[in-house]
Every structure is written in structure tokens, then in C-alpha cells.
Design a protein around this motif. Structure first.
Motif, PDB file in Angstrom:
ATOM      1  N   GLU A   1       0.836  -1.192   0.000  1.00 46.82           N
ATOM      2  CA  GLU A   1       0.000   0.000   0.000  1.00 46.82           C
ATOM      3  C   GLU A   1       0.881   1.256   0.000  1.00 46.82           C
ATOM      4  OE1 GLU A   1      -3.446   1.488   2.856  1.00 46.82           O
ATOM      5  OE2 GLU A   1      -3.279  -0.699   2.694  1.00 46.82           O
ATOM      6  N   THR A   2       0.549   2.212  -0.832  1.00 43.08           N
ATOM      7  CA  THR A   2       1.331   3.446  -0.840  1.00 43.08           C
ATOM      8  C   THR A   2       0.723   4.419   0.155  1.00 43.08           C
ATOM      9  OG1 THR A   2       0.009   4.220  -2.673  1.00 43.08           O
ATOM     10  CG2 THR A   2       2.163   3.296  -3.208  1.00 43.08           C
ATOM     11  N   LYS A   3       1.623   5.221   0.708  1.00 46.92           N
ATOM     12  CA  LYS A   3       1.166   6.159   1.724  1.00 46.92           C
ATOM     13  C   LYS A   3       1.217   7.568   1.151  1.00 46.92           C
ATOM     14  CE  LYS A   3       1.986   7.225   6.490  1.00 46.92           C
ATOM     15  NZ  LYS A   3       3.100   7.517   7.353  1.00 46.92           N
ATOM     16  N   ILE A   4       0.131   8.267   1.253  1.00 48.81           N
ATOM     17  CA  ILE A   4       0.102   9.627   0.726  1.00 48.81           C
ATOM     18  C   ILE A   4       0.184  10.627   1.876  1.00 48.81           C
ATOM     19  CG2 ILE A   4      -1.304  11.346  -0.487  1.00 48.81           C
ATOM     20  CD1 ILE A   4      -2.381   9.002  -2.145  1.00 48.81           C
ATOM     21  N   LEU A   5       1.109  11.569   1.744  1.00 45.44           N
ATOM     22  CA  LEU A   5       1.231  12.592   2.788  1.00 45.44           C
ATOM     23  C   LEU A   5       1.709  13.903   2.186  1.00 45.44           C
ATOM     24  CD1 LEU A   5       4.354  11.740   4.962  1.00 45.44           C
ATOM     25  CD2 LEU A   5       3.920  10.734   2.754  1.00 45.44           C
TER      26      LEU A   5
ATOM     27  N   LYS B   1      12.077   8.778   0.625  1.00 45.86           N
ATOM     28  CA  LYS B   1      11.939   9.057  -0.795  1.00 45.86           C
ATOM     29  C   LYS B   1      10.464   9.000  -1.165  1.00 45.86           C
ATOM     30  CE  LYS B   1      15.679   7.931  -3.880  1.00 45.86           C
ATOM     31  NZ  LYS B   1      16.371   6.879  -4.600  1.00 45.86           N
ATOM     32  N   ALA B   2      10.075   9.851  -2.075  1.00 51.40           N
ATOM     33  CA  ALA B   2       8.673   9.847  -2.461  1.00 51.40           C
ATOM     34  C   ALA B   2       8.515  10.272  -3.914  1.00 51.40           C
ATOM     35  CB  ALA B   2       7.881  10.777  -1.555  1.00 51.40           C
ATOM     36  N   ARG B   3       7.315  10.138  -4.418  1.00 56.93           N
ATOM     37  CA  ARG B   3       7.002  10.615  -5.758  1.00 56.93           C
ATOM     38  C   ARG B   3       5.982  11.748  -5.607  1.00 56.93           C
ATOM     39  NH1 ARG B   3       8.457   7.908 -10.001  1.00 56.93           N
ATOM     40  NH2 ARG B   3       8.661   5.894  -8.982  1.00 56.93           N
TER      41      ARG B   3
ATOM     42  N   VAL C   1       2.680  14.032  -1.672  1.00 57.94           N
ATOM     43  CA  VAL C   1       3.621  13.046  -2.193  1.00 57.94           C
ATOM     44  C   VAL C   1       3.197  11.649  -1.790  1.00 57.94           C
ATOM     45  CG1 VAL C   1       5.570  14.646  -2.177  1.00 57.94           C
ATOM     46  CG2 VAL C   1       5.111  13.227  -0.176  1.00 57.94           C
ATOM     47  N   GLU C   2       3.820  10.666  -2.465  1.00 60.26           N
ATOM     48  CA  GLU C   2       3.491   9.271  -2.242  1.00 60.26           C
ATOM     49  C   GLU C   2       4.805   8.582  -1.897  1.00 60.26           C
ATOM     50  OE1 GLU C   2       0.682   6.607  -5.091  1.00 60.26           O
ATOM     51  OE2 GLU C   2       2.371   7.626  -5.978  1.00 60.26           O
ATOM     52  N   LEU C   3       4.914   8.049  -0.710  1.00 64.50           N
ATOM     53  CA  LEU C   3       6.193   7.435  -0.307  1.00 64.50           C
ATOM     54  C   LEU C   3       6.518   6.225  -1.172  1.00 64.50           C
ATOM     55  CD1 LEU C   3       6.312   7.427   3.593  1.00 64.50           C
ATOM     56  CD2 LEU C   3       7.403   8.990   1.985  1.00 64.50           C
ATOM     57  N   ILE C   4       7.800   6.077  -1.511  1.00 66.85           N
ATOM     58  CA  ILE C   4       8.205   4.871  -2.248  1.00 66.85           C
ATOM     59  C   ILE C   4       9.360   4.184  -1.534  1.00 66.85           C
ATOM     60  CG2 ILE C   4       7.381   5.366  -4.564  1.00 66.85           C
ATOM     61  CD1 ILE C   4      10.053   6.669  -5.185  1.00 66.85           C
TER      62      ILE C   4
END
Lengths: 810, 80
Positions: free
Chosen positions: B3-7, B17-19, B77-80
Motif C-alpha cells: 500500500e502506498t502512503k500519501i502525505l 523518498k517519495a514521488r 507526495v506518495e512514499l516509495i
């Protein structure tokens, strides 16, 4: 002539390329109407004349900052024949973002891959051939800092100039039909490609829209249509396509041979920006800048001063000679002007060091890091992280200089913070105020000098912060501010040539602009002090005392064998002048050999009279003693006349007319005159006070004269100190404020607001001191604590800090 | 798929790191962010916070940018 625009992103080494191409043959001015530097150079290559204009560094050609607007306007309106685009070879991908936009202009472009050495060190293998083919332009490799690539650049320029641009285009896919439509629709007669205008119109660039006669509403409508049809936002789409194209190009042309190693910049920043080390390091840098420029520079002026003194002696020697107490007005005027000019020139060594150090800090890349470290504090007062250096230069310790401080505000992107910084730097403690502080502290606070000096030097930062908060919440409320998004560029070693060149250029600008105006003010002040002049009664009294002194000399001379030579007034006056000059020369003599040379010159020039100056026999000694006496008497009479002149002068009357206001602060007319006359240069406050208080006892220092006068108490001195702390340093600073704000209005504000504040503050604390029967030191302490509390309170008070849509308040 | 985390960008921790997903910025800030390489879809690395906790330093498009937390709040952003 080939007209060339030099463009590139910030920190790509554009300035080193410009310096490499132009050498010292470059001119700095401002772009018309704005304070952005316009650097121009003329050179010729294989019979072709070339003009290069160095555009401000920009990431793009939107209208985000003044620099971007200036660069864009230049490209649209000045119609350069060719564009040189400097690219940081170690960071090609992001540099291409600007390159694409430049190529879309449809002008011939030459690309310079700068910093090839850094790229190689990072293991980047760049296929320059391929790069050039894909972009359809000439690409030259260079290392600007080591003068590599100059010849190739020049030949590429002449080559590219002969051919038309080859039309590189980015494919904006879904947007292409719209671009095509606008290319048809927009008819602007210009040599710039219609496609560029079409793209700019789609970006809703206001300058282009108004030129093309398209309203903002039409464009909003278009945006909605495109959004519903393709699910894209135009500006984010354009930006992504550019970055994708850059990515594509990068992978085609660049091979990363070595593994990704940590760069020097990252490693250095781990220390320099470390949570615990950042502040000590910053303090160290600031201390070093201060020591090297202000302290060392001040010492250096001890070595340069004799040369200025020689110049002064020379100028005095060509002016008409005074006839004892009768000094021709031309001579008075000449000496006054020379003193005013030299007061300015005296600071040149300090400025040279200071500007060189600033250039080094800028080139290394530490400037934005200072902002990063301190932004949080300054933000609370409506200032900006970048306000740090200007305030420090203005005098965070005792004795800075507001001129370079105000000049250093140039790079602050946030308009409101920039103006606030310009207007608060003058509250810092300028070097030239120090003699005045020393005078008053010496006269009234002998035992408490250290603690008083500590108060004076640290209270200024509280005042500056409070004032910054006050004006950003009021006068500057509606000024444009900018979002804080700033690059921390990689560290670079500066080049000696670049640093020296910039330091000299800035000093020259200072001398030229400031010098002319300071001299103009000096003329006005001279007139105000000179006229209407001494009353007839006073003149007659001086005449009588003069005659008595001369008579006494004759009586002595009569009894010696030299009475034959010494019987004409002219000879005696000449002798006094020779004696005065001789003494002045002796004072500036640096060695005993130099002193002997002065003696020899005197004997050679005046063989008959030299004996009375350097006496050999008893009778000569007798006469020599008389010359000393009469010279001293003359000085007393002149001072007497001078203070009488000041008392009667227009400036004196003005000072007297201010008494009803300034009396609340305890200032009498003499203090008023001293403050008024010190506006040309702060040092003259001491000189004026000194000459007004001149008692005729030549061995008495001004400090003693003032404290013995009995009129003033330490409380008066504190009021004067408070006023001096708050008032703007000098006319030169105000001129720089005018230059940096581009407005006489702000200059006037910078002059009168602090003065009013100064009078009010001085009065308030003088009254408090009087009412509670406080000593000078106690009053100063009350003032200090009040300012500190105000500053802390102002920092806690939150105003609106986000104001990106705020427009100009004209 | 994990699951991606959005913050918000302002909530990222050092070395994360994030996108970049999207941002609600308008006008000047939006323009500036595009110019500085904050493009939706690009990777972003949280490098450090300033000694006084604000602003923050991030790495985007291979270069270092500092941004105030008030501005970073706007970027998702979306953590990767």
C-alpha cells in the motif's frame, strides 16, 4: 555587429564564461528602470564586431521574478542576433528545461557545455556530437574557470551567425493542435518564432497575451475546454513534457560510467548545514568577514591615509594662501570639498575587501545556505533568510557600513522582504558613528565605557527587527512577496579574476554614484555654514586681536639681527604658512628618512626663511618660538571666527529653529547643527561639535571641553546616543537606498522616518530619565530593555506571511 | 502490491523518498515549483530540515532545493 544574449540557469557558471569572453572589457549598468545588473561587453573576432549582454540567470521565462521579466523583455524587445546558452555539464537534465524554451525562440543558438571538468570527475561521458545533432545546434565544451574553450566559442558564434536557426521543436502531443491554432492566430511582427508566442500564450504569459490582444477570460475558457477534452492542465503538462524530453535526451547522450558517488557538496553540507554545527560555522564565517573587511580594512586605511593626506596637502598648496587670519573663501571651500571627498575615499580599502569577500561567498554558494539556516528567525519579522548578510555588513557588531549592506540586498527574491531589509540596514551601527560614540562615552561615561558600548552595539539588532516588523505590517503590507523556493547550488571554487573584477566594479560604481552626490551635498552644506557670515563687530574684534598678535611678533623680531628680513606683513604671513605646512608634512612622514627629506626640501625652497622653522642659533630659536605662538593664536582666532560663523549661519539658524522640538530630547542648537552637518558624512559630527566647543586651549581635548562645559549631563548624552543610533548613517547610504529601491519616495522615507523616530525616542527616554531621576547608565538600560522586549513581542505577533497574489502598491 | 502512503511534503522524514503526486498551488507558487522541477511524477528525497526546523531541504531532479514548510504543505507526495 552581432548582438548576443548570454542566457543560462543560475549557478551554471554563466558569469565565468562572460568574464572569460570579455576580460576586463565589460560595463555594468542597470536595466532601465530596475535594479538588476546589466553587464555588457564589446569584442571583435575575425573582423566581426560582437556585443554580448549577460542576461540574469533564470530557471525559465515565466514572470516569477524581476530577473525573469528582465531576461524575457530583453529577448522579446532587443532582438539579439544569437543566443549563447550556458549549460552546467554536470547537471544537463535540468539545464535543458531552459534550453528548450530558448530554442523555441527560433534564433540561432550556441550551447556551451560549461564545467566539463566537474562532469568528467563525476564520471559522466557526454556524447557531444549526438547532443548537437539532437538539438540541431552547435555545442562547445568549456571550462570557464580555467579559460578553456574561448577560441571554439568565438568561432562557433561567427559560424552560427552565418546560418539560420534550424528549427528544433519539442512535440507537445495533445497540445500541438492548439499551438498550431495560436501560431496562426497571433500576429506579432517580430523576428521571434510565432510558435514561441503561441506556447507562451498557452502558458497565459501576460506580456504575450496583451501583445496578442487576448484577454485572461478567453484563456480561462480555453483552459477549461482543454481540461475537459484531454484531462490535462496546460502548465503542468508543458512542464512535464519538457522534463520528459530532457530525460530522453539525457539518456541518449550521457553515460554515467562510475557508480553514483556522494558529491562533495552533499558531504560538505552534512557538516555545514548540520543542526548543531550550522550556527557555529555561520558565526565563524560572519566573524571572519567582519574581521577581514571592517577591522583589517580599517587598519589598512592607516597605510592608505597618508597618500590621501598627501593629496590633500597638494590641493591645499595650490589654493590661495591664507593671510594669517584672513582665509580666502576659495581656500576654505577647497579644503571643505577635499575633506568631504577624502572621507569617502578613505573607506575604499574596506569596500574592496568587503566586496571581494561577498563575491567569494556568492561564488562558493554559501549565500543561499545562510538563508536556509536563518530564515525561520527573519521570517517572523517580515524579512528573509537572505537578509542576514546585509544586516551583518551594516554593522551587527560595532562598525559596519550601510552602503555595502544595502547593496547586498540585491539578490533577495521576495520584494517585500527586500525593501524591508533595505530600510532596516541603516539602523545598524555604522563605522563612522563610532568616533561620535567614543567622544560622548569619553566625556560622560569614562568608567562605564565597555557596558555602554555593549548596549549600543547590540541594541541595534532589536531596533532593526522591530522596525522591520512594523513596516512590513504597515507601509509594505501590500507589497509582493514570493514563495520561498530556493536552490542550494553545488559548492564551487571561485576564480581570482572573477572575484577581483567584481570587487573593483562594485567599488567603482560606489565611487561614481555616491561620490558625485556627496560632493553636491557638501557644496550645499558649505554654503549653509558660510553665509551670511560673521558680523562687522566680530570682524573688527578679530582684526584687533590679529593686529596685536602681529605687533608682538614684530617687537620680538625688531631686537634680532633678522629684523631686516622680517618687516613686511607678507613675509610674516608666508612664514606662518610655511610653518603650518611643514608641521602637517612632518605629521604624515612615515620614517626618519622621509622627515629628513622634508627638512631638505624646506631648506632648498626657502633658503632665507628655513632657519626660523629649523632654528640653528639662539635668535632664530627666539623667533621660532614666536612663530609657534603666533600660529597658535591664529588658530584660536580662526576657530573663534568659525564658531561665530556657524552660530550666525543659515544652518545655525536652522538648528536654533529646531530647538522647540529637540528641547524635549535635551538638544540645544549646537547639537542640532552637529547632527545636521554630519549628514554628509558621520565623522563630521565630531568635527563640528569640536569646533563649536573649541575653547582656545589647544591642548584640551574635545571630550574635556564638552564635559567641562557643564551644560550637559550624562542623561543628555544618552539622548544624543539614542538619536545617533537611530538616525540614518549618511547621505551616501541614502543614495544607495535610492539606487536599490529605484524610488526617491523610499529614500525620503529612509531619511525622515528614522529621524522622527530618533527625536521621539530620545525625547521619551530623556523625559523618563528626568522624571525618575535616573542616571545616564540607568536610562540606557531602560532603553535597552524596552527595545529588546519590543523585538521579542514583535516576533511573537503573527502577521500574514503568505501574500503571493499581492500586487504593487503604486 | 504494498500500500502506498500519501502525505504532505512537509510531513516527510529525513532520507525518505517519495514521488510527487499533485499540488493545489496556484499562480506564482505553481509556476515557481514547475520551474524548479517539482513535476508530478518525479522523485523527491527529503534531505534535511534547517537547524531551526524550517525550511526543509529536498532533492528533486538531481538538485537541492530548499522550501518553507508553509509552501511544502501544499505538495502531496506518495512514499516509495
Amino acid at each position: 555587429m552581432i548582438k548576443i544574449a548570454l542566457a543560462g540557469q543560475p549557478n551554471c557558471g554563466k558569469s565565468t564564461i562572460f568574464t572569460m569572453l570579455s576580460g576586463v572589457n565589460q560595463h555594468i549598468a542597470n536595466y532601465p528602470g530596475v535594479t538588476v545588473d546589466k553587464k555588457t561587453a564589446h569584442l571583435s573576432h575575425s573582423g566581426e564586431k560582437i556585443e554580448i549582454v549577460d542576461l540574469p540567470g533564470t530557471y525559465s521565462f515565466s514572470s516569477f521574478s524581476l530577473e525573469e521579466r528582465v531576461a524575457k523583455d530583453y529577448l522579446i524587445n532587443e532582438n539579439p542576433d544569437l543566443i549563447i546558452n550556458v549549460i552546467d555539464a554536470s547537471n544537463i537534465k535540468r539545464s535543458l528545461y531552459l534550453t528548450f524554451q530558448l530554442l523555441e525562440l527560433g534564433k540561432p543558438v550556441v550551447i556551451i557545455l560549461n564545467m566539463m571538468d566537474v562532469a568528467k570527475r563525476r564520471g559522466l561521458e557526454i556524447d557531444v556530437q549526438k547532443f548537437s545533432e539532437l538539438l540541431k545546434v552547435r555545442v562547445v565544451e568549456a571550462v570557464g574557470s580555467r579559460n578553456i574553450g574561448k577560441k571554439e566559442i568565438l568561432s562557433s558564434i561567427t559560424e552560427a551567425h552565418k546560418h539560420k536557426a534550424t528549427g528544433f521543436e519539442i512535440n507537445y502531443e495533445e497540445l500541438e493542435p492548439y499551438i498550431a491554432r495560436y501560431t496562426e492566430k497571433i500576429k506579432i511582427s517580430s523576428e521571434i518564432s510565432p510558435r514561441w508566442f503561441a506556447i507562451k500564450a498557452l502558458e497565459a504569459d501576460e506580456a504575450v497575451l496583451s501583445k496578442a490582444g487576448i484577454t485572461k477570460e478567453d484563456m480561462d475558457e480555453e483552459y477549461r475546454r482543454i481540461h475537459s477534452e484531454h484531462q490535462i492542465d496546460i502548465d503542468s503538462f508543458l512542464a512535464s513534457v519538457r522534463y520528459q524530453s530532457a530525460d530522453y535526451l539525457y539518456h541518449k547522450c550521457v553515460k554515467e560510467t562510475s557508480e553514483k558517488r556522494e558529491t562533495f557538496t552533499s558531504r560538505a553540507d552534512r557538516v555545514i548545514l548540520n543542526r548543531w554545527l550550522a550556527f557555529p560555522f555561520l558565526a565563524g564565517v560572519i566573524y571572519l568577514v567582519y574581521q577581514l573587511s571592517i577591522v583589517l580594512g580599517y587598519k589598512l586605511t592607516n597605510y592608505t591615509w597618508p597618500y590621501l593626506a598627501m593629496l590633500k596637502n597638494f590641493i591645499i598648496s595650490v589654493l590661495p594662501e591664507p593671510q594669517f587670519t584672513d582665509v580666502p573663501i576659495l581656500t576654505d571651500f577647497g579644503i571643505w570639498m577635499t575633506n568631504s571627498a577624502l572621507a569617502l575615499l578613505n573607506y575604499v580599502p574596506i569596500f574592496l575587501i568587503l566586496f571581494a569577500l561577498i563575491a567569494i561567498i556568492e561564488d562558493i554558494g554559501y549565500m543561499p545556505r545562510i538563508a536556509f539556516i536563518l530564515d525561520r528567525v527573519f521570517k517572523r519579522y517580515g524579512l528573509h533568510g537572505q537578509s542576514t548578510l546585509p544586516l551583518v555588513l551594516g554593522g551587527a557588531f560595532v562598525g559596519g557600513c550601510a552602503v555595502p549592506g544595502v547593496m547586498a540586498t540585491k539578490g533577495i527574491a521576495d520584494e517585500r522582504a527586500r525593501l524591508a531589509t533595505i530600510l532596516t540596514v541603516p539602523y545598524m551601527n555604522c563605522l563612522a558613528k563610532v568616533p561620535f560614540y567614543a567622544l560622548l562615552l569619553g566625556a560622560f561615561f569614562e568608567g562605564q565605557m565597555t557596558v555602554m558600548m555593549f548596549f549600543i552595539s547590540t541594541v541595534t539588532i532589536f531596533i532593526a527587527l522591530s522596525v522591520a516588523r512594523l513596516i512590513t505590517l504597515t507601509f509594505l503590507k501590500n507589497r509582493e512577496t514570493a514563495p520561498f523556493v530556493m536552490e542550494l547550488p553545488p559548492y564551487h571554487l571561485p576564480t581570482i579574476k572573477g572575484v577581483v573584477l567584481r570587487a573593483f566594479q562594485r567599488v567603482w560604481v560606489y565611487i561614481k554614484k555616491v561620490g558625485s552626490i556627496v560632493l553636491a551635498v557638501a557644496v550645499v552644506l558649505f554654503m549653509l555654514l558660510q553665509f551670511p557670515g560673521v558680523s562687522a563687530d566680530k570682524q573688527a574684534e578679530i582684526r584687533k586681536r590679529t593686529d596685536a598678535a602681529v605687533l608682538k611678533f614684530y617687537i620680538t623680531a625688531e631686537a634680532t639681527q633678522y629684523h631686516g628680513i622680517l618687516k613686511e606683513n607678507e613675509t610674516v604671513y608666508k612664514l606662518i604658512n610655511i610653518y603650518n605646512t611643514y608641521r602637517a608634512q612632518k605629521m604624515t612622514a612615515s620614517s626618519s628618512a622621509a622627515a629628513e627629506r622634508i627638512d631638505a626640501a624646506l631648506q632648498a625652497e626657502y633658503p632665507e626663511l628655513a632657519g626660523f622653522i629649523i632654528p640653528e642659533n639662539d635668535e632664530q630659536k627666539l623667533i621660532n618660538r614666536e612663530i609657534r605662538t603666533i600660529s597658535r593664536t591664529g588658530q584660536t582666532l580662526l576657530n573663534d571666527m568659525k564658531s561665530e560663523k556657524i552660530r550666525n549661519s543659515f544652518l545655525g539658524m536652522f538648528g536654533r529653529s529646531l530647538e522647540p522640538i529637540t528641547q524635549f530630547a535635551g538638544f540645544d542648537w549646537r547639537v542640532n547643527v552637529a547632527f545636521l552637518s554630519s549628514f554628509a558624512a558621520r565623522e563630521s559630527a565630531v568635527a563640528t561639535l569640536g569646533s563649536i566647543y573649541e575653547t582656545g586651549k589647544t591642548d584640551q581635548r574635545a571630550e574635556e571641553a564638552i564635559s567641562e562645559d557643564g551644560l550637559y549631563t550624562p542623561l543628555h548624552a544618552v539622548a544624543m546616543l539614542i538619536f545617533m543610533i537611530l538616525t540614518p548613517p549618511c547621505i551616501a547610504t541614502m543614495i544607495v537606498v535610492r539606487i536599490q529601491t529605484g524610488s526617491y519616495g523610499w529614500m525620503m522615507f529612509a531619511i525622515f522616518f528614522p529621524m522622527i523616530l530618533g527625536v521621539v525616542m530620545a525625547s521619551v527616554f530623556f523625559k523618563i530619565g528626568t522624571a525618575f531621576n535616573l542616571t545616564g547608565l540607568q536610562t540606557m538600560l531602560v532603553f535597552y530593555v524596552s527595545m529588546a522586549v519590543t523585538a521579542v513581542a514583535a516576533g511573537l505577533f503573527k502577521g500574514s506571511s503568505v501574500n503571493w497574489k499581492g500586487g504593487y502598491l503604486k | 502490491m504494498p500500500e502506498t502512503k500519501i502525505l504532505k511534503l512537509s510531513e516527510m522524514k529525513t532520507n525518505e523518498k517519495a514521488r510527487i503526486k499533485s499540488y493545489s498551488a496556484k499562480g506564482l507558487l505553481k509556476q515557481k515549483l514547475y520551474n524548479m522541477g517539482f513535476i508530478p511524477g518525479s522523485e523527491i528525497l527529503m534531505v534535511r530540515t534547517a537547524p531551526l526546523m524550517d525550511p526543509i531541504e529536498v532533492m528533486v531532479q538531481n538538485y537541492f532545493v530548499t522550501i518553507r514548510r508553509t509552501e511544502a504543505k501544499i505538495i502531496e507526495v506518495e512514499l516509495i
